[in-house]
Enzyme design. Structure first.
Site, PDB file in Angstrom:
ATOM      1  N   ASN A   9      42.356  34.532  -8.886  1.00 28.19           N
ATOM      2  CA  ASN A   9      41.063  35.148  -9.181  1.00 28.19           C
ATOM      3  C   ASN A   9      40.925  35.185 -10.699  1.00 28.19           C
ATOM      4  O   ASN A   9      41.544  36.017 -11.360  1.00 28.19           O
ATOM      5  CB  ASN A   9      41.046  36.567  -8.581  1.00 28.19           C
ATOM      6  N   LYS A  11      38.451  36.011 -12.485  1.00 25.32           N
ATOM      7  CA  LYS A  11      37.553  37.078 -12.982  1.00 25.32           C
ATOM      8  C   LYS A  11      36.609  36.513 -14.050  1.00 25.32           C
ATOM      9  O   LYS A  11      36.283  35.318 -13.987  1.00 25.32           O
ATOM     10  CB  LYS A  11      38.377  38.268 -13.499  1.00 25.32           C
ATOM     11  N   HIS A  96      36.147  42.972  -3.904  1.00 18.25           N
ATOM     12  CA  HIS A  96      37.185  43.268  -4.898  1.00 18.25           C
ATOM     13  C   HIS A  96      36.932  44.664  -5.472  1.00 18.25           C
ATOM     14  O   HIS A  96      35.778  45.069  -5.645  1.00 18.25           O
ATOM     15  CB  HIS A  96      37.159  42.210  -6.005  1.00 18.25           C
ATOM     16  N   GLU A  98      36.993  45.789  -8.358  1.00  7.95           N
ATOM     17  CA  GLU A  98      36.133  45.809  -9.555  1.00  7.95           C
ATOM     18  C   GLU A  98      34.660  45.723  -9.160  1.00  7.95           C
ATOM     19  O   GLU A  98      33.796  46.330  -9.794  1.00  7.95           O
ATOM     20  CB  GLU A  98      36.532  44.655 -10.493  1.00  7.95           C
ATOM     21  N   GLU A 168      45.002  45.096  -2.250  1.00  8.84           N
ATOM     22  CA  GLU A 168      45.190  45.209  -3.698  1.00  8.84           C
ATOM     23  C   GLU A 168      45.073  46.669  -4.111  1.00  8.84           C
ATOM     24  O   GLU A 168      43.964  47.177  -4.351  1.00  8.84           O
ATOM     25  CB  GLU A 168      44.103  44.409  -4.425  1.00  8.84           C
ATOM     26  N   GLY A 174      45.999  44.641 -12.839  1.00  5.42           N
ATOM     27  CA  GLY A 174      45.928  44.475 -14.284  1.00  5.42           C
ATOM     28  C   GLY A 174      46.714  45.512 -15.072  1.00  5.42           C
ATOM     29  O   GLY A 174      46.564  45.621 -16.285  1.00  5.42           O
ATOM     30  N   SER A 214      49.114  42.852 -10.173  1.00  2.35           N
ATOM     31  CA  SER A 214      50.236  42.569 -11.069  1.00  2.35           C
ATOM     32  C   SER A 214      51.332  41.730 -10.405  1.00  2.35           C
ATOM     33  O   SER A 214      52.515  41.936 -10.665  1.00  2.35           O
ATOM     34  CB  SER A 214      50.809  43.865 -11.651  1.00  2.35           C
ATOM     35  N   GLY A 235      45.497  37.733 -10.347  1.00  2.00           N
ATOM     36  CA  GLY A 235      44.518  37.823 -11.434  1.00  2.00           C
ATOM     37  C   GLY A 235      45.086  37.220 -12.699  1.00  2.00           C
ATOM     38  O   GLY A 235      45.098  36.007 -12.896  1.00  2.00           O
ATOM     39  N   GLY A 236      45.605  38.078 -13.580  1.00  2.00           N
ATOM     40  CA  GLY A 236      46.095  37.657 -14.896  1.00  2.00           C
ATOM     41  C   GLY A 236      46.983  36.419 -14.881  1.00  2.00           C
ATOM     42  O   GLY A 236      46.778  35.482 -15.660  1.00  2.00           O
TER      43      GLY A 236
HETATM   44  P1  PGA Z   1      46.111  41.161 -11.513  1.00  2.00           P
HETATM   45  O1  PGA Z   1      44.740  41.131 -10.652  1.00  2.00           O
HETATM   46  O2  PGA Z   1      47.007  40.111 -10.899  1.00  2.00           O
HETATM   47  O3  PGA Z   1      45.703  40.810 -12.909  1.00  2.00           O
HETATM   48  O4  PGA Z   1      46.672  42.519 -11.379  1.00  2.00           O
HETATM   49  C1  PGA Z   1      44.746  40.924  -9.272  1.00  2.00           C
HETATM   50  C2  PGA Z   1      43.330  40.951  -8.761  1.00  2.00           C
HETATM   51  O5  PGA Z   1      42.537  41.768  -9.235  1.00  2.00           O
HETATM   52  O6  PGA Z   1      42.948  40.162  -7.859  1.00  2.00           O
END
Ligand code: PGA
Length: 254
Positions: A9, A11, A96, A98, A168, A174, A214, A235-236
């Site tokens: 993802n 983002k 998600h 967010e 999640e 994050g 994470s 994500g990251g």
């Molecule tokens: P992250 O994000 O791996 O940066 O923690 C995961 C996500 O929001 O899908």
């Protein structure tokens, strides 16, 4: 069939040029991933057409991070599931945390988005996750149950045939604070039991449930070793090709 899937993802990251460069780097490494592991990236909308062209041989699936709850028409700034499908998108991430937090997506809206995705043959990846206070007050199972029931229980198991769920925990996204493999396993088992009770055993056995929050090369092995963790929503680390591919190589050998 239950799949092993590692989904990136992105983002709101990557200019058009940076994104294309990242896709090319991923493609260079994709053949080193075990045959039974599927890869997916969900870049921002602006990358979609060019990404679809680059990914047309199917080594990496193309997803979107969102779609509209509407069919089409006067909805400025929105992108419909049908438009995504027409560009070669196969999956869509829905709900998600967010989007729930910053764009006020609630269960009713997510029900409509899910319906749009399914009607347009997009494979939905429905996210759920509890806030830190919900976990510390021991309400995390209740929260996840409610989030899933309120969206999924309007559909039949036949309609949800392609559904993927991503767990999640919001406190892990994050933050560098990942859920422990045991915490992930117990929630994934809870989710599988929930869909088992509603949609039946074969549905529950076959659904892919991803962990997100994470997830990195250093913890993916332990997480993916758990019986109910079928992969990750990343994500990251999905913005770093070496990390993303290392995560995809973290499934236990049979
Ligand atoms: P992250 O994000 O791996 O940066 O923690 C995961 C996500 O929001 O899908």
């Amino acid at each position: 069939m239950r799949k092993k899937l590692v989904a990136g993802n992105w983002k709101m990251n990557m200019t058009f040029q940076e994104g294309i460069e990242l896709i090319n780097k991923l493609l260079n490494q994709a053949q080193n991933i075990p045959q039974d592991v599927e890869l997916l990236i969900a870049p921002p909308y602006i990358h979609t057409s060019e990404a679809a062209r680059l990914l047309k041989d199917g080594a990496i699936y193309l997803g979107a991070q969102n779609c509209s709850q509407f069919d089409g028409g006067a909805y400025t700034g929105e992108i419909s599931a049908r438009m995504l499908r027409s560009c070669g998108v196969s999956h869509v991430i829905l709900g998600h945390s967010e989007r729930r937090a910053y764009f006020h997506e609630d269960s009713d809206m997510l029900k409509d988005k899910l319906s749009q995705a399914l009607h347009n043959q997009l494979t939905p990846i429905l996210c759920c996750g509890e806030q830190l206070e919900e976990r510390t007050s021991d309400n995390h199972f209740k929260t996840i149950t409610k989030q899933l029931e309120n969206v999924l229980f309007h559909f039949s198991p036949e309609e949800l045939q392609t559904l993927i769920i991503a767990y999640e925990p919001v406190w892990a996204i994050g933050t560098g604070k990942t859920a422990s493999p045991e915490q992930a396993q117990e929630m994934h088992a809870h989710i599988r039991q929930l869909v088992n009770n509603k949609f039946g055993q074969s549905f529950a056995e076959n659904i892919t449930i991803l962990y997100g929050g994470s997830c990195k090369p250093s913890n993916a092995k332990e997480l993916f070793a758990k019986p109910d963790v079928d992969g990750g929503l990343i994500g990251g680390a999905s913005l770093k090709p070496d990390d993303f591919m290392a995560i995809a190589k973290s499934f236990p050998h049979k």
